[in-house]
Design an enzyme around this catalytic site. Structure first.
Site, mmCIF file in Angstrom:
data_model
loop_
_atom_site.group_PDB
_atom_site.id
_atom_site.type_symbol
_atom_site.label_atom_id
_atom_site.label_comp_id
_atom_site.label_asym_id
_atom_site.label_seq_id
_atom_site.Cartn_x
_atom_site.Cartn_y
_atom_site.Cartn_z
ATOM 1 N N SER A 1 0.840 -1.201 0.000
ATOM 2 C CA SER A 1 0.000 0.000 0.000
ATOM 3 C C SER A 1 0.871 1.246 0.000
ATOM 4 O O SER A 1 1.994 1.233 0.534
ATOM 5 C CB SER A 1 -0.845 -0.048 1.272
ATOM 6 O OG SER A 1 -1.367 1.207 1.556
ATOM 7 N N TYR B 1 -2.234 -0.343 10.756
ATOM 8 C CA TYR B 1 -2.424 -0.986 9.441
ATOM 9 C C TYR B 1 -1.203 -0.745 8.557
ATOM 10 O O TYR B 1 -0.639 -1.686 7.978
ATOM 11 C CB TYR B 1 -3.695 -0.442 8.759
ATOM 12 C CG TYR B 1 -3.768 -0.831 7.299
ATOM 13 C CD1 TYR B 1 -4.088 -2.134 6.923
ATOM 14 C CD2 TYR B 1 -3.481 0.103 6.286
ATOM 15 C CE1 TYR B 1 -4.132 -2.499 5.586
ATOM 16 C CE2 TYR B 1 -3.524 -0.248 4.945
ATOM 17 C CZ TYR B 1 -3.844 -1.555 4.604
ATOM 18 O OH TYR B 1 -3.871 -1.912 3.282
ATOM 19 N N LYS C 1 1.828 -3.418 6.833
ATOM 20 C CA LYS C 1 2.260 -3.530 5.430
ATOM 21 C C LYS C 1 3.778 -3.334 5.336
ATOM 22 O O LYS C 1 4.459 -4.006 4.564
ATOM 23 C CB LYS C 1 1.528 -2.512 4.556
ATOM 24 C CG LYS C 1 0.056 -2.821 4.389
ATOM 25 C CD LYS C 1 -0.182 -4.100 3.562
ATOM 26 C CE LYS C 1 -1.628 -4.527 3.545
ATOM 27 N NZ LYS C 1 -1.884 -5.788 2.868
HETATM 28 P P1 NAD Z 1 -11.217 -6.740 1.137
HETATM 29 O O1 NAD Z 1 -11.448 -6.711 2.609
HETATM 30 O O2 NAD Z 1 -12.357 -6.433 0.240
HETATM 31 O O3 NAD Z 1 -10.603 -8.150 0.696
HETATM 32 C C1 NAD Z 1 -9.818 -8.934 1.551
HETATM 33 C C2 NAD Z 1 -10.376 -10.346 1.513
HETATM 34 O O4 NAD Z 1 -9.558 -11.167 2.334
HETATM 35 C C3 NAD Z 1 -11.805 -10.443 2.045
HETATM 36 O O5 NAD Z 1 -12.581 -11.201 1.144
HETATM 37 C C4 NAD Z 1 -11.647 -11.172 3.387
HETATM 38 O O6 NAD Z 1 -12.773 -11.973 3.678
HETATM 39 C C5 NAD Z 1 -10.388 -11.979 3.155
HETATM 40 N N1 NAD Z 1 -9.610 -12.281 4.352
HETATM 41 C C6 NAD Z 1 -9.212 -11.440 5.349
HETATM 42 N N2 NAD Z 1 -8.475 -12.099 6.243
HETATM 43 C C7 NAD Z 1 -8.401 -13.384 5.831
HETATM 44 C C8 NAD Z 1 -7.783 -14.545 6.332
HETATM 45 N N3 NAD Z 1 -7.111 -14.533 7.490
HETATM 46 N N4 NAD Z 1 -7.889 -15.697 5.640
HETATM 47 C C9 NAD Z 1 -8.581 -15.744 4.465
HETATM 48 N N5 NAD Z 1 -9.201 -14.682 3.947
HETATM 49 C C10 NAD Z 1 -9.115 -13.504 4.620
HETATM 50 O O7 NAD Z 1 -9.995 -5.757 0.854
HETATM 51 P P2 NAD Z 1 -9.437 -5.203 -0.533
HETATM 52 O O8 NAD Z 1 -9.754 -3.758 -0.609
HETATM 53 O O9 NAD Z 1 -9.826 -6.095 -1.629
HETATM 54 O O10 NAD Z 1 -7.877 -5.318 -0.241
HETATM 55 C C11 NAD Z 1 -7.104 -6.427 -0.670
HETATM 56 C C12 NAD Z 1 -5.668 -6.233 -0.237
HETATM 57 O O11 NAD Z 1 -5.190 -5.000 -0.751
HETATM 58 C C13 NAD Z 1 -5.480 -6.156 1.275
HETATM 59 O O12 NAD Z 1 -4.252 -6.795 1.586
HETATM 60 C C14 NAD Z 1 -5.374 -4.669 1.537
HETATM 61 O O13 NAD Z 1 -4.627 -4.385 2.700
HETATM 62 C C15 NAD Z 1 -4.637 -4.211 0.294
HETATM 63 N N6 NAD Z 1 -4.851 -2.794 -0.018
HETATM 64 C C16 NAD Z 1 -6.132 -2.321 -0.153
HETATM 65 C C17 NAD Z 1 -6.332 -0.971 -0.430
HETATM 66 C C18 NAD Z 1 -7.733 -0.415 -0.559
HETATM 67 O O14 NAD Z 1 -7.895 0.812 -0.452
HETATM 68 N N7 NAD Z 1 -8.758 -1.213 -0.792
HETATM 69 C C19 NAD Z 1 -5.240 -0.113 -0.586
HETATM 70 C C20 NAD Z 1 -3.946 -0.635 -0.465
HETATM 71 C C21 NAD Z 1 -3.772 -1.981 -0.171
#
Ligand code: NAD
Ligand code: UDP
Length: 339
Positions: free
Chosen positions: A126, A150, A154
């Protein structure tokens, strides 16, 4: 030969869009998700979108025994690891849960991969690893820091990956630093569906446009930016999904990893986003100016040059596309809830 990919967190927002992009690119993909932050019907929606059966394993990336069974059963060539907890505010209240899920999840997964002889990984990092004082546009060489638990998870995950790479040359890892993912798939079948009141700007605006919330608070209009409101690099989730396809391709072809920003390189202010969303939706978006949100940077946007050079990545969609696709998704959801 078709390459097989394990997609952890594949039922989530970015994971589901990446699933679609990977399948369209010809990969065979299996989703592993514990559905802690995703709707149960996402796999059905993906089946509708792609007109094929979706393979989903319900499980937790902290469960090593389950991971060992999954790797023994499927002959994976690589893993794309999205599964993590992502709410900044929640991470301040529950830092230990965030450390466990995000750091523990990565460690457990990499141990299982190592044991199974799978050494290609794409990791969701991120822009939060840059902290708030990086020089703009932010290049990958900027010093890393963090402003909340958070962001800390990362940064620690990136360090764990670096130390693991240094210990064993068989690893090839793509570390992708996302800026602000927004928007939805043009089909209207998948998108972001945050539970409760959204923390992030575009999902909040979407609920105001849809009449679920009365108005949006702009967190500060006295920043040193052109109109005084915060500036971010919003990137369409479908562009982001394509970035993962390119990252995997590079891991397979080059055999070595990369650390790159995924952004557009263009910043938009809160007022610009509100105005673009009003235009896309044809709705009024009432707003009021509130105090700054603690911990917010005035402006962040990526230097996207390295992703272009290393992966051939550049964003195709602009802010209007992002708002239109978000509105399409939100209004389709509202219609099906009314039906
Ligand atoms: P999201 O919450 O929609 O998706 C994450 C998925 O992982 C969910 O379906 C959740 O059920 C699953 N999950 C969580 N913990 C788990 C575990 N222990 N075992 C199995 N499944 C698990 O989030 P997103 O927005 O799709 O983000 C995906 C990745 O991208 C994450 O690592 C997040 O930190 C990173 N990220 C997101 C953003 C953003 O703004 N959305 C920005 C930068 C980085
Ligand atoms: N923001 C806002 N009102 C909101 C939510 C966000 O004014 O209800 C602003 C926030 O201060 C920042 C921008 O919108 O300048 C993007 O915020 P978001 O939480 O979406 O992303 P992040 O701050 O994590 O980059």
């Amino acid at each position: 030969m078709t390459q097989r990919i394990l997609l952890t967190g594949g039922a989530g927002y970015i994971g589901s869009h990446t699933y679609a992009a990977l399948v369209e690119a010809g990969y065979e993909v299996v989703i592993l998700d514990n559905f802690s932050n995703s709707a149960r019907d996402v796999p059905d929606r993906l089946e509708l979108l792609l007109d094929r059966k979706i393979k989903v394993i319900e499980g937790d990336v902290l469960d090593r025994a389950m991971l060992d069974r999954v790797f023994a059963k499927h002959d994976f060539d690589a893993v794309v690891h999205f599964a993590a907890s992502k709410a900044v505010g929640e991470s301040v209240k529950e830092p230990l849960a965030y450390m466990q899920n995000n750091i523990g999840g990565l460690v457990t997964l990499m141990q299982a991969m190592q044991a199974a002889g799978v050494f290609r990984l794409v990791f969701s990092s991120s822009a939060s690893v840059y902290g708030n004082n990086a020089q703009l546009p932010i290049a990958e060489t900027a010093e890393r820091s963090y402003g909340n638990p958070y962001g800390h998870t990362k940064l620690v995950c990136e360090q764990i990956i670096e130390q693991t790479l240094a210990s064993d040359p068989r690893w090839a890892v793509g570390v992708l630093r996302y800026f602000n993912p927004v928007g939805a798939h043009p089909s209207g079948l998948i998108g972001e569906d945050p539970a409760g009141v959204p923390d992030n700007l575009m999902p909040y605006i979407a609920k105001v446009a849809g009449g679920e919330l009365p108005c949006i608070s702009i967190f500060g209009d006295d920043y040193p930016t052109p109109d005084g409101t915060g500036v971010r690099d919003y990137i369409h989730v479908c562009d982001l999904a394509d970035g993962h396809v390119l990252s995997l391709r590079s891991l397979f072809h080059e055999g070595k990893g990369h650390v790159v920003n995924l952004g557009t390189g263009r910043g938009y202010s809160v007022l610009e986003v509100i105005s673009a969303y009003a235009q896309a939706s044809g709705r009024d978006i009432p707003y009021l100016v509130a105090p700054r949100r603690p911990g917010d940077a005035a402006a962040t946007y990526a230097n996207p040059a390295l992703a272009k050079e290393m992966l051939g990545f550049s964003a195709r969609f602009d802010l209007g596309d992002m708002c239109r696709s978000s509105w399409e998704w939100v209004s389709t959801q509202a219609q099906s809830a009314d039906a």
